[in-house]
Scaffold this motif. Structure first.
Motif, PDB file in Angstrom:
ATOM      1  N   GLY A  20      -7.702 -19.384  13.660  1.00 62.95           N
ATOM      2  CA  GLY A  20      -6.559 -18.620  14.112  1.00 62.95           C
ATOM      3  C   GLY A  20      -5.210 -19.209  13.776  1.00 62.95           C
ATOM      4  O   GLY A  20      -4.193 -18.546  13.915  1.00 62.95           O
ATOM      5  N   ASN A  21      -5.134 -20.472  13.346  1.00 56.64           N
ATOM      6  CA  ASN A  21      -3.843 -21.075  13.058  1.00 56.64           C
ATOM      7  C   ASN A  21      -3.236 -20.493  11.796  1.00 56.64           C
ATOM      8  O   ASN A  21      -3.906 -20.327  10.784  1.00 56.64           O
ATOM      9  CB  ASN A  21      -3.985 -22.589  12.900  1.00 56.64           C
ATOM     10  N   PRO A  50     -10.572 -23.040  25.539  1.00 61.10           N
ATOM     11  CA  PRO A  50      -9.646 -22.207  24.775  1.00 61.10           C
ATOM     12  C   PRO A  50      -8.730 -23.060  23.922  1.00 61.10           C
ATOM     13  O   PRO A  50      -8.518 -24.242  24.210  1.00 61.10           O
ATOM     14  CB  PRO A  50      -8.869 -21.455  25.855  1.00 61.10           C
ATOM     15  N   PRO A  51      -8.174 -22.512  22.863  1.00 60.81           N
ATOM     16  CA  PRO A  51      -7.295 -23.300  21.991  1.00 60.81           C
ATOM     17  C   PRO A  51      -6.009 -23.678  22.706  1.00 60.81           C
ATOM     18  O   PRO A  51      -5.565 -23.006  23.629  1.00 60.81           O
ATOM     19  CB  PRO A  51      -7.022 -22.331  20.826  1.00 60.81           C
ATOM     20  N   ASP A  52      -5.421 -24.770  22.272  1.00 63.03           N
ATOM     21  CA  ASP A  52      -4.138 -25.206  22.809  1.00 63.03           C
ATOM     22  C   ASP A  52      -3.045 -24.386  22.125  1.00 63.03           C
ATOM     23  O   ASP A  52      -2.816 -24.508  20.918  1.00 63.03           O
ATOM     24  CB  ASP A  52      -3.944 -26.697  22.540  1.00 63.03           C
ATOM     25  N   LEU A  53      -2.370 -23.553  22.895  1.00 64.00           N
ATOM     26  CA  LEU A  53      -1.361 -22.667  22.319  1.00 64.00           C
ATOM     27  C   LEU A  53       0.056 -23.203  22.497  1.00 64.00           C
ATOM     28  O   LEU A  53       1.014 -22.484  22.193  1.00 64.00           O
ATOM     29  CB  LEU A  53      -1.471 -21.280  22.957  1.00 64.00           C
ATOM     30  N   SER A  54       0.194 -24.428  22.988  1.00 66.07           N
ATOM     31  CA  SER A  54       1.533 -24.993  23.144  1.00 66.07           C
ATOM     32  C   SER A  54       2.183 -25.120  21.768  1.00 66.07           C
ATOM     33  O   SER A  54       1.562 -25.542  20.795  1.00 66.07           O
ATOM     34  CB  SER A  54       1.467 -26.355  23.828  1.00 66.07           C
ATOM     35  N   ASN A  96      -7.849 -18.931  32.818  1.00 70.17           N
ATOM     36  CA  ASN A  96      -6.427 -19.265  32.811  1.00 70.17           C
ATOM     37  C   ASN A  96      -5.836 -19.138  31.407  1.00 70.17           C
ATOM     38  O   ASN A  96      -6.454 -19.551  30.417  1.00 70.17           O
ATOM     39  CB  ASN A  96      -6.204 -20.685  33.325  1.00 70.17           C
ATOM     40  N   PHE A  97      -4.641 -18.568  31.349  1.00 69.39           N
ATOM     41  CA  PHE A  97      -3.987 -18.343  30.060  1.00 69.39           C
ATOM     42  C   PHE A  97      -2.535 -18.754  30.201  1.00 69.39           C
ATOM     43  O   PHE A  97      -1.815 -18.277  31.074  1.00 69.39           O
ATOM     44  CB  PHE A  97      -4.082 -16.866  29.662  1.00 69.39           C
ATOM     45  N   SER A 148     -13.929 -14.343  22.854  1.00 72.65           N
ATOM     46  CA  SER A 148     -14.613 -15.036  23.946  1.00 72.65           C
ATOM     47  C   SER A 148     -13.901 -16.315  24.376  1.00 72.65           C
ATOM     48  O   SER A 148     -14.193 -16.863  25.429  1.00 72.65           O
ATOM     49  CB  SER A 148     -16.047 -15.373  23.521  1.00 72.65           C
ATOM     50  N   LEU A 149     -12.948 -16.791  23.586  1.00 76.43           N
ATOM     51  CA  LEU A 149     -12.272 -18.039  23.932  1.00 76.43           C
ATOM     52  C   LEU A 149     -11.518 -17.940  25.253  1.00 76.43           C
ATOM     53  O   LEU A 149     -11.271 -18.941  25.907  1.00 76.43           O
ATOM     54  CB  LEU A 149     -11.296 -18.429  22.818  1.00 76.43           C
TER      55      LEU A 149
END
Length: 563
Positions: free
Chosen positions: A296-297, A321-325, A361-362, A312-313
């Motif tokens: 996804g990056n 889940p991926p780190d979206l920071s 959590n998102f 599903s992440l």
């Protein structure tokens, strides 16, 4: 016999003295009264002159805003406002923007206009608060409608001001029972605030008609015609602007019809093309499922998640889940494939739009956006935290599995379709640990703006009015129609509720139980209301940068202050 000649003289002299004193007293009182009257007249005239000067300044500000074409979208907007205020010298102007909004970067401004006069040897100040607002009018009301009819059937309670073109009020609450409709006598609604009505209440056009107050519980509300032009929000244009703001580029032009699915897909393909396909080593074609992404990056702080690859992440607690920071644009989209490997031409695999789920959590950065090209379901099996702003091009469902499920929000969500909230409690994320911070609410909320109908159902279903329940922390707006029932549900909203094209609320008092799809009422006209809305203006303070902005400035005035 005694000589009494001259005996009357002292009496005459005394009478003359007494009448002289009385005459002088009366004359003195008349003179002093005339002086006081003159002073009072002068004071009144001074006050009126001061008020007229303040009104003249207000009129000047309104005229200059229009003549100078001052709009929130102007690049030099803040300088334009500063120059306008600096050009006024007839009255004293104090900038209260920080005190009211916590920052000067907001398009909203607050000023105190004041004029000091001499009154009977002492100083008297007449002042008035003036606000310049870039936000639509609905955010000032606890509930209401603009283009349609607002109907309140039964015992709803509103703590705040209401706006309606036409208001219909009754003490008979309607509700759904089984497969049919039913009704029950309750009480009239309770309005602890002002009502602004453009045309009529129950068909009565004369807003001070005594019969009108028979339709409300004590205390009687104050009823006014609108004090200012209602500035509505253009939802389509707002959604388009927020998409461009979120995507950090003007992918959508003024003329684009974002309700056109084909156009929307083409734009999404362009977004992917620009930020992933053209980035060296940013994607990995997967032959098996023809997907173009690996993780996804992408470039430009984009993170793109496909419908059948990474969904599903965010709805599986067993996966990290991926780190979206640091990511500024998170895009959920239908599956996209490369049509032509050599040219990089893209196509959508699926005809139907995707459905995405958030059940864990998102969290994304404060200035980032989640863009969902499709439908979004936010659900809670226990407690879930949603911290970030979201744009949904399809429908939105926020739901729980049990009535005590909680979803904590610090979000504004714009939804292009319909929105449904079902069987869950919506609470606010804690923004600040210091609960004593002045002017800032320590809890955030959900601000939901949806283009099509809004439905909120099964909230604290069949809870008693004495049960300890937490209020729904949110402001809920629809550009269309909303119908809510505080009958089986126990509603308590801390924020607001507005439906541009029509709002109907049905509510009773007391406890309600369910037996075989038959509702049983304990005391529908007694006890606490099952539908309460408290206005909370922190919705504006907590979401200053992402609320909808209108294309013209609203001038809002408080009453005069005499000190």
């Amino acid at each position: 016999m005694l000589n009494q000649r001259g005996a009357a003289l002292p009496l005459v002299l005394m009478a003359i003295i007494i009448f002289s004193i009385l005459g002088l007293s009366i004359l003195s009182a008349a003179v002093n009264g005339a002086k006081r009257a003159n002073i009072q007249t002068q004071n009144y005239q001074n006050t009126q002159v001061a008020i007229e000067e303040l009104e003249k300044v207000v009129a000047e500000i309104i005229t200059e805003i229009e003549d100078r074409n001052i709009k929130p979208e102007n690049s030099d907007y803040h300088n334009q406002i500063s120059n306008l205020i600096d050009s006024i010298s007839d009255v004293s102007i104090t900038d209260l923007t920080i005190a009211n909004f916590g920052t000067t970067s907001t398009p909203n401004k607050a000023f105190l206009l004041s004029k000091t006069i001499d009154e009977d040897g002492r100083k008297k100040t007449i002042s008035r608060n003036l606000y310049l607002s870039s936000y639509p009018s609905f955010l000032n009301y606890v509930a209401g409608t603009h283009g349609g009819v607002m109907t309140i059937n039964g015992a709803a309670r509103f703590n705040g001001n209401i706006n309606a073109k036409n208001l219909i009020v009754s003490n008979i609450a309607e509700f759904k029972q089984g497969s049919g409709e039913s009704s029950i006598i309750s009480t009239y609604p309770e309005i602890n605030g002002d009502i602004f009505v453009e045309e009529s209440i129950n068909g009565i056009n004369k807003l001070n008609h005594p019969d009108i107050f028979n339709y409300f519980e004590d205390p009687d509300p104050t009823i006014y015609p609108p004090k200012e032009d209602f500035v509505d929000v253009n939802f389509i244009e707002t959604f388009k602007k927020k998409l461009n703001q979120a995507l950090k580029s003007n992918y959508f032009s003024i003329s684009d019809d974002i309700t056109n699915e084909t156009l929307m897909k083409n734009v999404i393909k362009n977004v992917v093309q620009d930020n992933c396909i053209n980035a060296i080593n940013s994607y990995q074609p997967l032959i098996d499922d023809d997907s173009i992404f690996d993780g996804g990056n992408c470039i430009n702080n984009y993170y793109i998640i496909e419908n059948d690859l990474n969904q599903s992440l965010f709805n599986d607690a067993t996966l990290t889940p991926p780190d979206l920071s640091g990511k500024k644009v998170i895009l959920f989209t239908d599956t996209i494939s490369i049509e032509d490997v050599d040219s990089g031409e893209l196509r959508f695999n699926d005809v139907e739009r995707g459905v995405f789920s958030l059940s864990e959590n998102f969290k994304i950065d404060e200035d980032a956006w989640l863009i969902v090209h499709g439908d979004l379901i936010i659900e809670s099996n226990n407690d879930v935290e949603i911290d970030g702003n979201i744009l949904v091009t399809g429908d939105l469902i926020i739901q729980g599995n049990e009535g005590d499920d909680k979803i904590y929000f610090n979000s504004i969500i714009y939804c292009l379709g319909t929105s449904t909230i079902n069987n869950t409690n919506i609470l606010g994320l804690t923004l600040y640990e210091d609960k004593d911070m002045d002017g800032i609410n320590d809890e955030s909320q959900l601000v939901l703006l949806t283009r099509n109908n809004l439905m909120i159902t099964r909230i604290n279903e069949f809870a008693t009015v004495d049960d300890i329940t937490e209020p729904l922390r949110g402001y809920f707006y629809t550009d269309s129609y909303a119908e809510l029932y505080g009958v089986g549900s126990l509603f308590h909203i801390k924020g607001g509720l507005f439906a541009s094209n029509g709002l109907e609320i049905n509510a009773v008092r007391g406890n309600v139980s369910n037996s075989g799809n038959i509702l049983n009422f304990t005391s529908p006209a007694m006890g606490k209301p099952r539908f309460i809305v408290d206005y909370d203006d922190s919705v504006i303070l907590n979401h200053l940068d992402v609320l909808p902005v209108v294309d013209r400035i609203r001038v809002i005035l408080d009453d005069y202050i005499f000190e």
